[in-house]
Design a protein around this motif. Structure first.
Motif, PDB file in Angstrom:
ATOM      1  N   SER A  38       0.826  -1.205   0.000  1.00 20.62           N
ATOM      2  CA  SER A  38       0.000   0.000   0.000  1.00 20.62           C
ATOM      3  C   SER A  38       0.865   1.262   0.000  1.00 20.62           C
ATOM      4  O   SER A  38       0.504   2.275  -0.602  1.00 20.62           O
ATOM      5  N   THR A  39       2.016   1.219   0.656  1.00 23.62           N
ATOM      6  CA  THR A  39       2.862   2.412   0.759  1.00 23.62           C
ATOM      7  C   THR A  39       3.345   2.860  -0.620  1.00 23.62           C
ATOM      8  O   THR A  39       3.289   4.038  -0.947  1.00 23.62           O
ATOM      9  N   ASP A  67       9.600  -9.337  -5.730  1.00 22.06           N
ATOM     10  CA  ASP A  67       9.093 -10.616  -5.233  1.00 22.06           C
ATOM     11  C   ASP A  67       7.752 -10.938  -5.877  1.00 22.06           C
ATOM     12  O   ASP A  67       7.150 -10.094  -6.558  1.00 22.06           O
ATOM     13  N   GLY A 131       9.815  -1.107   0.334  1.00 25.88           N
ATOM     14  CA  GLY A 131       8.962  -0.838   1.485  1.00 25.88           C
ATOM     15  C   GLY A 131       9.571  -1.604   2.647  1.00 25.88           C
ATOM     16  O   GLY A 131      10.651  -2.197   2.532  1.00 25.88           O
ATOM     17  N   HIS A 137      10.859  -6.893   7.480  1.00 23.03           N
ATOM     18  CA  HIS A 137      11.262  -7.556   6.233  1.00 23.03           C
ATOM     19  C   HIS A 137      11.418  -6.560   5.085  1.00 23.03           C
ATOM     20  O   HIS A 137      10.799  -5.497   5.076  1.00 23.03           O
ATOM     21  N   ARG A 200       2.362   1.821  12.316  1.00 20.74           N
ATOM     22  CA  ARG A 200       2.547   0.354  12.280  1.00 20.74           C
ATOM     23  C   ARG A 200       3.985  -0.006  11.895  1.00 20.74           C
ATOM     24  O   ARG A 200       4.463  -1.090  12.171  1.00 20.74           O
ATOM     25  N   LYS A 201       4.680   0.936  11.239  1.00 20.10           N
ATOM     26  CA  LYS A 201       6.048   0.672  10.782  1.00 20.10           C
ATOM     27  C   LYS A 201       7.105   1.259  11.719  1.00 20.10           C
ATOM     28  O   LYS A 201       8.297   1.033  11.521  1.00 20.10           O
TER      29      LYS A 201
HETATM   30  C1  GLP Z   1       4.934  -6.859   1.170  1.00 19.50           C
HETATM   31  C2  GLP Z   1       6.070  -6.772   0.176  1.00 19.50           C
HETATM   32  C3  GLP Z   1       7.170  -5.861   0.656  1.00 19.50           C
HETATM   33  C4  GLP Z   1       6.603  -4.555   1.172  1.00 19.50           C
HETATM   34  C5  GLP Z   1       5.607  -4.804   2.269  1.00 19.50           C
HETATM   35  C6  GLP Z   1       5.011  -3.526   2.837  1.00 19.50           C
HETATM   36  O1  GLP Z   1       5.181  -7.765   2.179  1.00 19.50           O
HETATM   37  N1  GLP Z   1       6.613  -8.038  -0.132  1.00 19.50           N
HETATM   38  O2  GLP Z   1       8.075  -5.610  -0.414  1.00 19.50           O
HETATM   39  O3  GLP Z   1       7.657  -3.756   1.648  1.00 19.50           O
HETATM   40  O4  GLP Z   1       4.582  -5.615   1.716  1.00 19.50           O
HETATM   41  O5  GLP Z   1       3.691  -3.376   2.464  1.00 19.50           O
HETATM   42  P1  GLP Z   1       2.738  -2.167   2.858  1.00 19.50           P
HETATM   43  O6  GLP Z   1       3.253  -0.976   2.163  1.00 19.50           O
HETATM   44  O7  GLP Z   1       1.384  -2.589   2.342  1.00 19.50           O
HETATM   45  O8  GLP Z   1       2.786  -2.046   4.323  1.00 19.50           O
END
Ligand code: GLP
Length: 240
Positions: A38-39, A67, A131, A137, A200-201
């Motif tokens: 989403s980011t 990925d 992200g 991760h 959340r991050k």
């Molecule tokens: C997934 C992807 C990552 C990404 C992460 C963050 O797991 N494999 O590459 O960094 O989502 O997602 P969001 O931005 O939705 O929090």
């Protein structure tokens, strides 16, 4: 590592888009690594706006996904390849053959991982967008992944599957396996750009940028890279 705290989520996407735009405009042929989630969708929306209103062209760009889920139907909209097609490729003037991703339907998955690793390494990636997961991760390199890891098949953690469940809606299960570039593959990019927003991050970001460099926090590998930029909104930066 350069850390930029933007005024809000929108400003963070704009700041990231400035870096991508500078990169794309600086070369005739460019290899851009793209993340999903989403980011980064807000970043791709901003890049699409700059294409439509500001003439930013992606005609000379090839994009490489980090990925891909395994086990989804080829036409499943949750496939990361479909997400990148929808969010970026179809919104700009990327060539039809310019989106590269690992193929989770290949009969020989190990061979496919080698093929993709070789493709990405030989691109090579000039700018890699990243992200971060709430567990630290990057791509699908879950905590404990070796910093020497290359493209491979990985099991997804319960945390990641639960974080990503919202994309699947109506109770559909999140795949248990994925193909991901390794941490060593990611670190081979000339420049890294990590975008993170939301509280959340915050804990993962703090561990990644100011904690020890360790395999328990995959994103801490960015501290080893000579040209990494981390762009945050105030919520994601709140524990720094
Ligand atoms: C997934 C992807 C990552 C990404 C992460 C963050 O797991 N494999 O590459 O960094 O989502 O997602 P969001 O931005 O939705 O929090």
């Amino acid at each position: 590592m350069r850390i930029i705290v933007a005024e809000d989520r929108e400003a963070a996407s704009e700041c990231a888009a400035d870096i991508v735009e500078r990169f794309v405009r600086s070369q005739r042929r460019a290899s851009l690594g793209v993340a999903t989630g989403s980011t980064t969708e807000a970043l791709y929306a901003e890049l699409a706006r700059r294409h439509q209103q500001g003439g930013l062209s992606f005609a000379g760009v090839d994009v490489y996904l980090l990925d891909e889920y395994a086990g989804l139907d080829p036409d499943d909209p949750c496939r990361y390849c479909s997400v990148v097609q929808r969010a970026l490729a179809r919104q700009v003037d990327l060539r039809r053959d310019a989106v590269h991703c690992p193929d989770p339907d290949a009969p020989d998955l190990e061979g496919e991982c080698c093929r993709y690793e070789h493709l990405v390494r030989s691109a090579p990636i000039g700018l890699q967008i990243l992200g971060i997961g709430s567990n630290g991760h990057i791509a699908f390199n879950e905590p404990g992944s070796s910093f020497d890891s290359v493209t491979r098949i990985v099991p997804l953690s319960e945390q990641t599957r639960s974080d990503n469940a919202g994309f699947f809606g109506d109770g559909r299960p999140v795949p248990e396996l994925a193909i991901t570039q390794g941490i060593s593959t990611i670190l081979a990019a000339a420049e890294l750009l990590l975008l993170a927003c939301g509280d959340r991050k915050a804990a993962a970001v703090a561990q990644a940028v100011s904690g020890p460099v360790c395999e328990a926090v995959p994103a801490s590998a960015l501290q080893l890279h000579p040209s990494a930029t981390v762009i945050l909104d105030p919520d994601a930066a709140s524990r720094l």
